[in-house]
Design a protein around this motif. Sequence first.
Motif, PDB file in Angstrom:
ATOM      1  N   THR A 104       0.845  -1.199   0.000  1.00  0.00           N
ATOM      2  CA  THR A 104       0.000   0.000   0.000  1.00  0.00           C
ATOM      3  C   THR A 104       0.880   1.248   0.000  1.00  0.00           C
ATOM      4  O   THR A 104       1.971   1.255   0.580  1.00  0.00           O
ATOM      5  CB  THR A 104      -0.923   0.034   1.230  1.00  0.00           C
ATOM      6  N   ASP A 105       0.398   2.280  -0.661  1.00  0.00           N
ATOM      7  CA  ASP A 105       1.093   3.568  -0.701  1.00  0.00           C
ATOM      8  C   ASP A 105       0.867   4.237   0.656  1.00  0.00           C
ATOM      9  O   ASP A 105      -0.182   4.843   0.902  1.00  0.00           O
ATOM     10  CB  ASP A 105       0.539   4.415  -1.838  1.00  0.00           C
ATOM     11  N   LYS A 106       1.842   4.135   1.529  1.00  0.00           N
ATOM     12  CA  LYS A 106       1.656   4.531   2.921  1.00  0.00           C
ATOM     13  C   LYS A 106       1.363   6.013   3.077  1.00  0.00           C
ATOM     14  O   LYS A 106       0.531   6.419   3.905  1.00  0.00           O
ATOM     15  CB  LYS A 106       2.883   4.148   3.736  1.00  0.00           C
ATOM     16  N   LYS A 107       2.034   6.855   2.315  1.00  0.00           N
ATOM     17  CA  LYS A 107       1.872   8.302   2.459  1.00  0.00           C
ATOM     18  C   LYS A 107       1.048   8.925   1.342  1.00  0.00           C
ATOM     19  O   LYS A 107       0.794  10.130   1.356  1.00  0.00           O
ATOM     20  CB  LYS A 107       3.242   8.978   2.530  1.00  0.00           C
ATOM     21  N   GLY A 108       0.659   8.124   0.380  1.00  0.00           N
ATOM     22  CA  GLY A 108      -0.158   8.629  -0.714  1.00  0.00           C
ATOM     23  C   GLY A 108       0.595   9.442  -1.737  1.00  0.00           C
ATOM     24  O   GLY A 108      -0.014  10.084  -2.590  1.00  0.00           O
TER      25      GLY A 108
END
Length: 700
Positions: free
Chosen positions: A299-303
Motif C-alpha cells: 500500500t502507498d503509505k503516504k499517498g
Amino acid sequence: MNGRWKKLLIVVTMFVCVLTLGNLGSMKEVKAASEHKMEVTTNREEGSCTYKVSGIDIETTTGMEVVVSYKENSGDLTEVLKKSILFDESNCVDGIYTDKIIIDECDQKKFGSYVITANIGEEQITGNKDWDFKLINKNVTVTVSGKNYVSQRTIKANLTDKAGVQAIPGTNNKLGLYIWKKGSSSSDAKEVGTKKTVAGNSVSWTIDTVSVCEGYGNYYAQVRLSDSPYTESKTAFAKTEFTLAPVADKIKVSKTATLEDKKSFAVQLSGVNSPVKIKKVEFLVYNSKKKLVYTKKATDKKGNQSTYYGEISLKSLSYQLEKYTISAKVTDKNNNEIVLGQSDSVDLNATAKKLDITKSETKHTSTYKLKGAYIPGNIKKVQFQVYVKSNGKETLYQKVNASYVSKNKVYTATVQNKKAGTYVVYAYGTTSWNKQILLKKNSVKVTKAECTRNGWYYEKYNGKTYKFYYVNDVKQTDLTKILGINKSTKFYIELNRAACTVTVYAYDNAKKAYIIPVKAFAVSVGRDTYSTGGPGSLTVDTSFTPLGDFSICSNGTSVKYTVKPMYEPDGSILYARWTSHIVGNVYFHSIAVGANSHYALNPNTYNRLGSPASAGCVRMAVADAKWIYDYAATGSPVKIVKGDSSRPGPLGKPKTIKVYSSSVTYDPTDPEVPDSRKKSDYNAGRISGYMTKNGKKVGY
C-alpha cells in the motif's frame, strides 16, 4: 598596340580556337607532363578541398579544366563537378594555381572519396591523394546524462575523436535523435525533438523521455544524419543504451510484539523515486532456495508514491519457518515491471539459545531451563520430552510441561530423578498454530545417589536407625495401605509426653525390631507434665499421664469400647468413643463429650489437641482413636516416656485441625458426620480442615 593588349588578343584567339577544336591548350608546344603537379588538402569541418597545381607557365598555358569525380564502392568514378579555369597573373603566382572546392558545389553530394583531376591541353593531372569526405562513424559517440529515475535526460552526440577529427564533413548537416526500446527493431525508432544543424564538435537534446518511452526498461538512443542536403536517405551513427527505472533508499523488514500476536511481519519500501507514474508495488518473498513463494501487494503509505508498506502473514507462507529474502517489484502505468536491487531478509526459524540441566542431589531432582526460546507468532507452550538412553536406543520416559518465568525469560520444569541412567531431554515448542517444533536438546547422566527415593530406606533419627518408606522422595507418614494393614496387628506404640505425640511402629523382620514408623498422632496428655509417677501413683485427683511400659489392655483382657462412659470426680458422666485401655484409668480415646452424640463436642477442648489438657488419658481426634481401636492388637506394647518436645518422633508431629466457630460441635475427622457438612463449614472458614469418610485429608 602595347604588349598587354597583344597578349590579351593572343589569349582570346587561343580560347576561340580551343572551343572550335574542342581542345584546350596552347597554340605553342605544351610543357612536359612531369612539370605539372597537383597537391590536395581537405578540410572535413568545412567540407572543402583545396588543390594546388604547380609548374604552370602562363606565357604558354592559358587555362585548364578541373574535374571532380565520386569514387563508387566498385572503384568506378562518377563525375560530379567540372570547372574551366583561365590562368592570369592574379590566380597563378610563381607557376602555382590554388583554388578551393566546397562539397556542396557538387551535383551529387555524397559522403565518401573524391578524385580531382586537371586537364591541361592533352595532359591529365591527378591530385596526389583522394579527397576523404567519408563519414567516420566511430568518431560519433552518444551519451545520455541523468539518473535512471529521472524522466528528463540530456542526450549528446560528440562528433570528433580525441585528435579532433570531424566525423561528419561539411556544413549544413542536420542530425535527428531517435529512440527505441531494447528488444524491438531499430526501424520502430521514434524521432524525438527537432533536427539539429551540426555546428561545432557536438549537438545535444534535452527531452522528457516519458513522452516517447513506453515506461520502465532499457532503451537505445541514436543520432541519424538527415537526408538533406545529401542524396542518401539517412545515415545512422553509433547508439547508446539508457535505462528508465525506479529506485528506493531501502527495503526494511520489521517484527514487533503486535505483529507477533498477528503471526505476521512487516515490510516497508522507502525513498521511492520513479520516472514514470507507479501503478503498483509488490513485495516478493523468496525462500532459502531462492524460490519465489509469495507475492504481497503493498500500500502507498503516504499517498505520494514514496513509501510502500505491507504485512506478510505466516499463514501465507504455509507456516514454513526458515529464512526468507524480500525484494520489491514496481509496475509502471504501462505495465512494465522492474525488480529493485534492494532486498532485506527475515529469519523465521524457531530457535533457542540454550537448554540447561541442573541436578540437586539433596532434592533428587533435575531442573530443565530453556533460555532464549523463539518461535515466530509466539510460543504457545513448551514441553520437555525425556528419553532414557540405553544401548544406543532412546525410549520415551516422560513428558513434562514447562512453566514460563517472565522475569528471567526462561521455560523451566523440575522433575524427580526416579532412577539412574542417561537421559536425553528434548525441548519442544508449540506454535500458535498448534505444531510442535524441536527447539533444543541436551543430555544428563543421573547417578543412583541423585535419584529420588522410592521404597524402603534405613535412616537415622535422634541417633537411632529406622526404616522409612518413600514415594518419589516423599517420606510416607501413613503406612496403613502400604503395609496392607486391615486387621488387628501387634505394634509397638510410644507416647512422647513432652511433645504430645504418639508414634506407632511395625516390626522389621530384617532388623528384628520395631523400627518401622507406621503412623503418628497429635494428642493431649495429662495436664500435669512434671510428674514422673507411674500407674501406682494414680488417684482420682491426679492429672498426669504415667510414665512406664504398658500395653494395649495391660490387664490381659481385650478392653476396647466404641463408646465408653467416663466417670468424673464430680460425679458427672462423659462419653468417649473408640477407647483402648492402657493402664488403670488411662485410655486412648477421642475427646469425651457430655452426651452420647456426634454433635456434643466443645470446640475449645478440641482446639487443645496437641497440648497437655486431660486428667491423664490420651485424647485423640476421632479418626486417630478409631485407628488405634481398629488396628492395634491387644498386647501391643505401649511405652510412655517423658520425651522431648523438640524431637517428637521419626515421623514428626502431625498438624491438628482448628475449630473457629462455636456452631461446630463435631469432630472434623468423625466419619459419622456427613462430608457435605464438613465441606460447607470448611468453605465458610469455620474449620481449618477435615477428613472425608474415606480418609482423605483436606486442608491439613
